[in-house]
Scaffold this motif. Structure first.
Motif, PDB file in Angstrom:
ATOM      1  N   GLN A 114      15.089  -8.298   8.523  1.00  0.00           N
ATOM      2  CA  GLN A 114      13.796  -8.246   9.186  1.00  0.00           C
ATOM      3  C   GLN A 114      12.796  -9.054   8.379  1.00  0.00           C
ATOM      4  N   ALA A 115      12.068  -9.930   9.051  1.00  0.00           N
ATOM      5  CA  ALA A 115      11.002 -10.679   8.405  1.00  0.00           C
ATOM      6  C   ALA A 115       9.793  -9.765   8.226  1.00  0.00           C
ATOM      7  N   LEU A 116       9.211  -9.779   7.032  1.00  0.00           N
ATOM      8  CA  LEU A 116       8.013  -8.993   6.742  1.00  0.00           C
ATOM      9  C   LEU A 116       6.825  -9.950   6.735  1.00  0.00           C
ATOM     10  N   LEU A 117       6.009  -9.883   7.773  1.00  0.00           N
ATOM     11  CA  LEU A 117       5.063 -10.944   8.066  1.00  0.00           C
ATOM     12  C   LEU A 117       3.727 -10.842   7.342  1.00  0.00           C
ATOM     13  N   ASP A 118       3.398  -9.680   6.791  1.00  0.00           N
ATOM     14  CA  ASP A 118       2.096  -9.522   6.136  1.00  0.00           C
ATOM     15  C   ASP A 118       2.181  -8.401   5.098  1.00  0.00           C
ATOM     16  N   GLU A 119       1.072  -8.152   4.412  1.00  0.00           N
ATOM     17  CA  GLU A 119       1.055  -7.144   3.361  1.00  0.00           C
ATOM     18  C   GLU A 119       1.341  -5.751   3.897  1.00  0.00           C
ATOM     19  N   LYS A 120       0.856  -5.458   5.090  1.00  0.00           N
ATOM     20  CA  LYS A 120       1.099  -4.144   5.682  1.00  0.00           C
ATOM     21  C   LYS A 120       2.593  -3.920   5.877  1.00  0.00           C
ATOM     22  N   ALA A 121       3.271  -4.934   6.396  1.00  0.00           N
ATOM     23  CA  ALA A 121       4.712  -4.823   6.617  1.00  0.00           C
ATOM     24  C   ALA A 121       5.457  -4.681   5.298  1.00  0.00           C
ATOM     25  N   LEU A 122       5.054  -5.441   4.278  1.00  0.00           N
ATOM     26  CA  LEU A 122       5.705  -5.370   2.972  1.00  0.00           C
ATOM     27  C   LEU A 122       5.541  -3.978   2.365  1.00  0.00           C
ATOM     28  N   LEU A 123       4.332  -3.446   2.408  1.00  0.00           N
ATOM     29  CA  LEU A 123       4.080  -2.118   1.862  1.00  0.00           C
ATOM     30  C   LEU A 123       4.922  -1.069   2.578  1.00  0.00           C
ATOM     31  N   ALA A 124       4.942  -1.119   3.902  1.00  0.00           N
ATOM     32  CA  ALA A 124       5.691  -0.135   4.673  1.00  0.00           C
ATOM     33  C   ALA A 124       7.189  -0.233   4.393  1.00  0.00           C
ATOM     34  N   ALA A 125       7.695  -1.459   4.288  1.00  0.00           N
ATOM     35  CA  ALA A 125       9.130  -1.653   4.048  1.00  0.00           C
ATOM     36  C   ALA A 125       9.525  -1.166   2.665  1.00  0.00           C
ATOM     37  N   MET A 126       8.723  -1.483   1.652  1.00  0.00           N
ATOM     38  CA  MET A 126       9.053  -1.057   0.292  1.00  0.00           C
ATOM     39  C   MET A 126       9.047   0.472   0.187  1.00  0.00           C
ATOM     40  N   ALA A 127       8.030   1.108   0.758  1.00  0.00           N
ATOM     41  CA  ALA A 127       7.969   2.568   0.699  1.00  0.00           C
ATOM     42  C   ALA A 127       9.131   3.189   1.467  1.00  0.00           C
ATOM     43  N   TYR A 128       9.479   2.597   2.601  1.00  0.00           N
ATOM     44  CA  TYR A 128      10.609   3.091   3.390  1.00  0.00           C
ATOM     45  C   TYR A 128      11.904   3.032   2.575  1.00  0.00           C
ATOM     46  N   VAL A 129      12.104   1.916   1.881  1.00  0.00           N
ATOM     47  CA  VAL A 129      13.321   1.733   1.089  1.00  0.00           C
ATOM     48  C   VAL A 129      13.338   2.677  -0.107  1.00  0.00           C
ATOM     49  N   ASP A 130      12.247   2.721  -0.858  1.00  0.00           N
ATOM     50  CA  ASP A 130      12.223   3.549  -2.062  1.00  0.00           C
ATOM     51  C   ASP A 130      12.341   5.035  -1.760  1.00  0.00           C
ATOM     52  N   LEU A 131      11.938   5.449  -0.566  1.00  0.00           N
ATOM     53  CA  LEU A 131      11.990   6.869  -0.211  1.00  0.00           C
ATOM     54  C   LEU A 131      13.259   7.245   0.549  1.00  0.00           C
ATOM     55  N   ASN A 132      14.228   6.353   0.625  1.00  0.00           N
ATOM     56  CA  ASN A 132      15.472   6.649   1.342  1.00  0.00           C
ATOM     57  C   ASN A 132      16.137   7.936   0.865  1.00  0.00           C
ATOM     58  N   PRO A 133      16.375   8.124  -0.447  1.00  0.00           N
ATOM     59  CA  PRO A 133      17.043   9.353  -0.887  1.00  0.00           C
ATOM     60  C   PRO A 133      16.216  10.612  -0.607  1.00  0.00           C
ATOM     61  N   VAL A 134      14.893  10.518  -0.735  1.00  0.00           N
ATOM     62  CA  VAL A 134      14.037  11.673  -0.447  1.00  0.00           C
ATOM     63  C   VAL A 134      14.122  12.019   1.031  1.00  0.00           C
ATOM     64  N   ARG A 135      14.050  10.999   1.855  1.00  0.00           N
ATOM     65  CA  ARG A 135      14.111  11.215   3.307  1.00  0.00           C
ATOM     66  C   ARG A 135      15.462  11.809   3.718  1.00  0.00           C
ATOM     67  N   ALA A 136      16.533  11.410   3.025  1.00  0.00           N
ATOM     68  CA  ALA A 136      17.874  11.904   3.354  1.00  0.00           C
ATOM     69  C   ALA A 136      18.165  13.261   2.727  1.00  0.00           C
ATOM     70  N   GLY A 137      17.219  13.785   1.930  1.00  0.00           N
ATOM     71  CA  GLY A 137      17.430  15.079   1.304  1.00  0.00           C
ATOM     72  C   GLY A 137      18.313  15.028   0.075  1.00  0.00           C
TER      73      GLY A 137
END
Length: 368
Positions: free
Chosen positions: A174-197
């Motif tokens: 997925q192309a991350l087109l702006d700072e908002k997208a980059l921030l959301a993607a990084m937080a989504y990735v870093d929180l993967n284990p927390v989200r999965a329990g």
């Protein structure tokens, strides 16, 4: 995960953005990098293989890693492609980087040795041509991901004593087109284990970039830490492995490569190749969002949302609402509505998946 109906050359365009989120899944979504609930075998050490190889490749490619998370049956990575850096490398540096991963032709080996003085002009020109091809590959997302996936697949197959496909297919991007997208993607990735329990806090999230940045990295799981029989078998497989006619270096040659997670945070956004946020602000956001994702955690979510959301004009409640499914709501690109509309025009397409989500999530919040 999301559709891939366009050719890779269209999906990955540095004219659109240097930032990309990628995900690769194990075949049949089997738990080939974690605990197999059916056989009872634990392959969690393979997650360490993937994390280490991501950082090793980052030390050689002109591709920096902003975030990564290695799960039991898939992994995520957020990267920035740096073409300008690759263009600044000398022919010798390009060849040294490439031959750290691949053996290269005899001409290249001679060029990198004392025999260079004996090479003819025609041979030198041929080496320079090869170097330009390698230079392009060293900032190419497909080569980065394929080199990573090929290596891990062969190691795992050697350890299992089997042949066949390890990954489900080509990686998704997925192309991350702006700072908002980059921030959301990084937080989504870093929180993967927390989200999965699998973890309660970011610092307890094994094999993630946020854990590494917080200095809580688990013990090394390099190949040499595995049983000698597995290491020897893997070495034999890797030694003869090829990727598009390029012969991979044997595992012992590659294992000593530096492991780099070098992308700094720069709140001023003046450094083009840095993450355009302050690390403290990003950490506050990850912790704040993680508390919302884990309702069983002690403490309460602060009413005051992180200031990084205010700066980017993102509504905190909407950010949390999308935190568990954010990237699934978008297709081949993530960004504000105007960024997606602009990309549609450049790709000459009438529609991009995620426009409705972008309008809801990235709309400027109402003033208090």
């Amino acid at each position: 995960f999301f559709p891939m109906t366009l050719p890779r050359a269209t999906l990955v365009s540095l004219d659109d953005t240097p930032w990309y989120h990628c995900v690769t899944r194990c075949v049949r979504r089997a738990f080939l990098c974690g605990a197999d609930r059916f056989t009872g075998k634990d392959f969690d050490h393979r997650r360490g293989w993937i994390a280490e190889r991501i950082k090793q490749l980052s030390s050689l490619f002109a591709i920096d890693v902003a975030a990564y998370a290695v799960m039991s049956n898939h992994y995520h990575v957020v990267v920035r492609l740096d073409r300008e850096r690759a263009l600044g490398w000398s022919v010798e540096e390009v060849l040294e980087r490439w031959t750290a991963l691949f053996t290269g032709p005899l001409l290249v080996a001679r060029y990198l040795s004392a025999a260079r003085t004996e090479m003819t002009d025609a041979e030198l020109r041929r080496v320079e041509e090869l170097a330009e091809g390698y230079r392009a590959r060293l900032h190419d997302l497909s080569w980065f991901m394929r080199t990573l996936n090929e290596h891990i697949a062969r190691l795992a197959n050697a350890e299992d004593g089997v042949k066949g496909r390890f990954w489900e297919g080509r990686f998704k991007s997925q192309a991350l087109l702006d700072e908002k997208a980059l921030l959301a993607a990084m937080a989504y990735v870093d929180l993967n284990p927390v989200r999965a329990g699998l973890a309660e806090t970011p610092e307890a999230s094994d094999y993630t970039s946020i854990q590494e940045r917080l200095g809580q990295v688990p013990a090394s799981t390099a190949l040499e830490s595995q049983p000698e029989s597995a290491a020897a078998e893997a070495e034999g497989v890797i030694e003869a492995a090829t990727l598009d006619s390029e012969v991979l270096q044997p595992e012992p040659e590659v294992q000593g490569l530096a492991q780099v997670l070098r992308m700094p945070f720069d709140a001023t956004a003046r450094t083009a190749w840095a993450i355009p946020f302050a690390f403290t602000d990003y950490l506050e956001l990850v912790d704040w969002t993680g508390r919302a994702l884990r309702c069983d955690k002690r403490g309460h979510i602060a009413a005051q949302q992180p200031k990084i959301l205010h700066r980017l004009g993102i509504d905190g409640e909407r950010f949390i609402a999308y935190a568990a499914r954010l990237l699934k709501e978008f297709g081949t690109a993530v960004g504000a509505p105007e960024a997606l509309a602009s990309l549609c025009a450049r790709r000459q397409t009438r529609y991009l998946r995620g426009m409705r989500a972008a309008r809801w999530l990235f709309a400027t919040p109402d003033p208090a």
